[in-house]
Design a protein around this motif. Structure first.
Motif, PDB file in Angstrom:
ATOM      1  N   ALA A  50      11.818   6.491  -0.082  1.00 55.56           N
ATOM      2  CA  ALA A  50      10.929   5.336  -0.001  1.00 55.56           C
ATOM      3  C   ALA A  50       9.941   5.563   1.137  1.00 55.56           C
ATOM      4  O   ALA A  50      10.325   5.987   2.233  1.00 55.56           O
ATOM      5  CB  ALA A  50      11.735   4.067   0.245  1.00 55.56           C
ATOM      6  N   GLY A  51       8.684   5.308   0.905  1.00 46.97           N
ATOM      7  CA  GLY A  51       7.678   5.503   1.937  1.00 46.97           C
ATOM      8  C   GLY A  51       6.317   5.100   1.441  1.00 46.97           C
ATOM      9  O   GLY A  51       6.120   4.829   0.248  1.00 46.97           O
ATOM     10  N   THR A  52       5.359   5.062   2.340  1.00 49.26           N
ATOM     11  CA  THR A  52       4.011   4.632   1.991  1.00 49.26           C
ATOM     12  C   THR A  52       3.227   5.806   1.414  1.00 49.26           C
ATOM     13  O   THR A  52       2.383   6.417   2.069  1.00 49.26           O
ATOM     14  CB  THR A  52       3.295   4.013   3.200  1.00 49.26           C
ATOM     15  N   TYR A  53       3.573   6.099   0.163  1.00 49.97           N
ATOM     16  CA  TYR A  53       2.850   7.076  -0.638  1.00 49.97           C
ATOM     17  C   TYR A  53       1.931   6.281  -1.572  1.00 49.97           C
ATOM     18  O   TYR A  53       2.419   5.486  -2.382  1.00 49.97           O
ATOM     19  CB  TYR A  53       3.798   7.889  -1.514  1.00 49.97           C
ATOM     20  N   TYR A  54       0.644   6.494  -1.483  1.00 45.95           N
ATOM     21  CA  TYR A  54      -0.307   5.925  -2.436  1.00 45.95           C
ATOM     22  C   TYR A  54      -1.066   7.089  -3.068  1.00 45.95           C
ATOM     23  O   TYR A  54      -1.824   7.786  -2.386  1.00 45.95           O
ATOM     24  CB  TYR A  54      -1.305   4.991  -1.753  1.00 45.95           C
ATOM     25  N   LEU A  55      -0.862   7.299  -4.351  1.00 48.46           N
ATOM     26  CA  LEU A  55      -1.527   8.367  -5.096  1.00 48.46           C
ATOM     27  C   LEU A  55      -2.380   7.710  -6.164  1.00 48.46           C
ATOM     28  O   LEU A  55      -1.868   6.893  -6.938  1.00 48.46           O
ATOM     29  CB  LEU A  55      -0.495   9.299  -5.734  1.00 48.46           C
ATOM     30  N   TRP A  56      -3.661   8.053  -6.219  1.00 49.13           N
ATOM     31  CA  TRP A  56      -4.509   7.289  -7.140  1.00 49.13           C
ATOM     32  C   TRP A  56      -5.804   7.990  -7.554  1.00 49.13           C
ATOM     33  O   TRP A  56      -6.402   8.706  -6.762  1.00 49.13           O
ATOM     34  CB  TRP A  56      -4.856   5.931  -6.544  1.00 49.13           C
ATOM     35  N   PRO A  57      -6.229   7.706  -8.793  1.00 45.27           N
ATOM     36  CA  PRO A  57      -7.615   7.918  -9.174  1.00 45.27           C
ATOM     37  C   PRO A  57      -8.365   6.618  -8.912  1.00 45.27           C
ATOM     38  O   PRO A  57      -7.790   5.526  -9.044  1.00 45.27           O
ATOM     39  CB  PRO A  57      -7.528   8.220 -10.674  1.00 45.27           C
ATOM     40  N   GLY A  58      -9.633   6.714  -8.544  1.00 53.59           N
ATOM     41  CA  GLY A  58     -10.366   5.479  -8.270  1.00 53.59           C
ATOM     42  C   GLY A  58     -11.864   5.682  -8.242  1.00 53.59           C
ATOM     43  O   GLY A  58     -12.370   6.813  -8.259  1.00 53.59           O
ATOM     44  N   LEU A  59     -12.566   4.572  -8.198  1.00 54.95           N
ATOM     45  CA  LEU A  59     -14.023   4.544  -8.133  1.00 54.95           C
ATOM     46  C   LEU A  59     -14.473   3.798  -6.885  1.00 54.95           C
ATOM     47  O   LEU A  59     -13.935   2.729  -6.571  1.00 54.95           O
ATOM     48  CB  LEU A  59     -14.604   3.864  -9.374  1.00 54.95           C
ATOM     49  N   GLN A  60     -15.455   4.369  -6.195  1.00 54.40           N
ATOM     50  CA  GLN A  60     -16.007   3.776  -4.975  1.00 54.40           C
ATOM     51  C   GLN A  60     -17.466   3.391  -5.244  1.00 54.40           C
ATOM     52  O   GLN A  60     -18.212   4.165  -5.846  1.00 54.40           O
ATOM     53  CB  GLN A  60     -15.940   4.794  -3.835  1.00 54.40           C
ATOM     54  N   PRO A  61     -17.907   2.180  -4.829  1.00 55.24           N
ATOM     55  CA  PRO A  61     -19.275   1.757  -5.090  1.00 55.24           C
ATOM     56  C   PRO A  61     -20.256   2.204  -4.002  1.00 55.24           C
ATOM     57  O   PRO A  61     -19.853   2.623  -2.910  1.00 55.24           O
ATOM     58  CB  PRO A  61     -19.168   0.232  -5.116  1.00 55.24           C
ATOM     59  N   THR A  62     -21.515   2.083  -4.318  1.00 54.17           N
ATOM     60  CA  THR A  62     -22.574   2.503  -3.392  1.00 54.17           C
ATOM     61  C   THR A  62     -22.548   1.720  -2.088  1.00 54.17           C
ATOM     62  O   THR A  62     -22.968   2.244  -1.051  1.00 54.17           O
ATOM     63  CB  THR A  62     -23.955   2.338  -4.040  1.00 54.17           C
ATOM     64  N   ASP A  63     -22.067   0.463  -2.112  1.00 55.23           N
ATOM     65  CA  ASP A  63     -22.057  -0.333  -0.884  1.00 55.23           C
ATOM     66  C   ASP A  63     -20.790  -0.125  -0.062  1.00 55.23           C
ATOM     67  O   ASP A  63     -20.600  -0.771   0.973  1.00 55.23           O
ATOM     68  CB  ASP A  63     -22.251  -1.822  -1.191  1.00 55.23           C
ATOM     69  N   ASN A  64     -19.895   0.779  -0.515  1.00 56.38           N
ATOM     70  CA  ASN A  64     -18.669   1.108   0.216  1.00 56.38           C
ATOM     71  C   ASN A  64     -17.844  -0.131   0.584  1.00 56.38           C
ATOM     72  O   ASN A  64     -17.216  -0.184   1.639  1.00 56.38           O
ATOM     73  CB  ASN A  64     -18.999   1.907   1.480  1.00 56.38           C
TER      74      ASN A  64
END
Length: 217
Positions: A50-64
């Motif tokens: 158990a631990g803070t593993y975050y694995l992800w595909p994602g999209l980031q917008p132009t305004d961050n």
């Protein structure tokens, strides 16, 4: 760098005692284009503890202003995956999800609807499917990211593989697809295979057979 400033701020909110360690590949669009969809399958790796593993595909917008992502979360000791927008501007409830287990494959699909007002995320594991819509039509997404976000844990779960990836954008430039992605800080060993780009009706379709983050350098 605005993306990292945002992501480090998110990690601080989630776990103030630790700083997150980041590994990610990022596809950046030219300013005249915007992403329209992002889909593929994620191969579920082992979860050592158990631990803070975050694995992800994602999209980031132009305004961050946030990240629209499908997050594989290891905090409970069993993988859980769900979709959502992190974290504010706008404030949106996190979507539904389900547990998944090492060796399984979970399909993800994030699509901007025809009205342009919402994005819909679908996650599928075998016969289990969950779907949620998010009021993110005002965002212009220009970064597609395959990320490993670790807080208080190391990259000890092996390779993270994405298969049958399809990303579409507006416009006609295909260089963002066929060029190598940005490898943040050169931190990851990775392999990408089977890249193909096509243009039809002012829409670019980028198909990638596999994207594998193999391990840290």
């Amino acid at each position: 760098m605005m993306l990292l400033t945002l992501l480090f701020a998110i990690a601080t909110l989630l776990s103030p005692a630790w700083a997150a360690t980041w590994y990610f590949l990022r596809y950046n669009l030219p300013s005249s284009q915007a992403f329209l969809s992002f889909s593929g399958t994620m191969q579920i790796p082992k979860l050592p503890k158990a631990g803070t593993y975050y694995l992800w595909p994602g999209l980031q917008p132009t305004d961050n202003s946030g990240v629209y992502q499908n997050v594989l979360d290891g905090r409970s000791g069993t993988w859980w995956i769900g979709s959502g927008w992190c974290c504010s501007n706008p404030s949106l409830p996190w979507g539904s999800g389900f547990n998944t287990y090492p060796g399984e494959s979970v399909a993800f699909s994030n699509v901007k609807d025809s009205s342009g007002s919402t994005w819909t995320s679908k996650l599928t594991r075998g016969s289990s499917t969950t779907s949620n819509s998010f009021a993110l039509g005002s965002k212009t997404f220009n970064q597609a990211i395959f990320a490993i976000e670790l807080t208080g844990v190391s990259w000890d779960f092996g390779a993270l593989a994405f298969n049958n990836v399809v990303i579409t954008s507006s416009g006609t430039s295909t260089a963002w697809c066929t060029n190598a992605p940005e490898n943040y800080n050169g931190a990851s060993n990775y392999v990408i295979s089977g890249v193909n780009a096509s243009v039809s009706g002012n829409v670019v379709t980028c198909k990638i057979n596999s994207v594998t983050l193999q391990g840290p350098k």
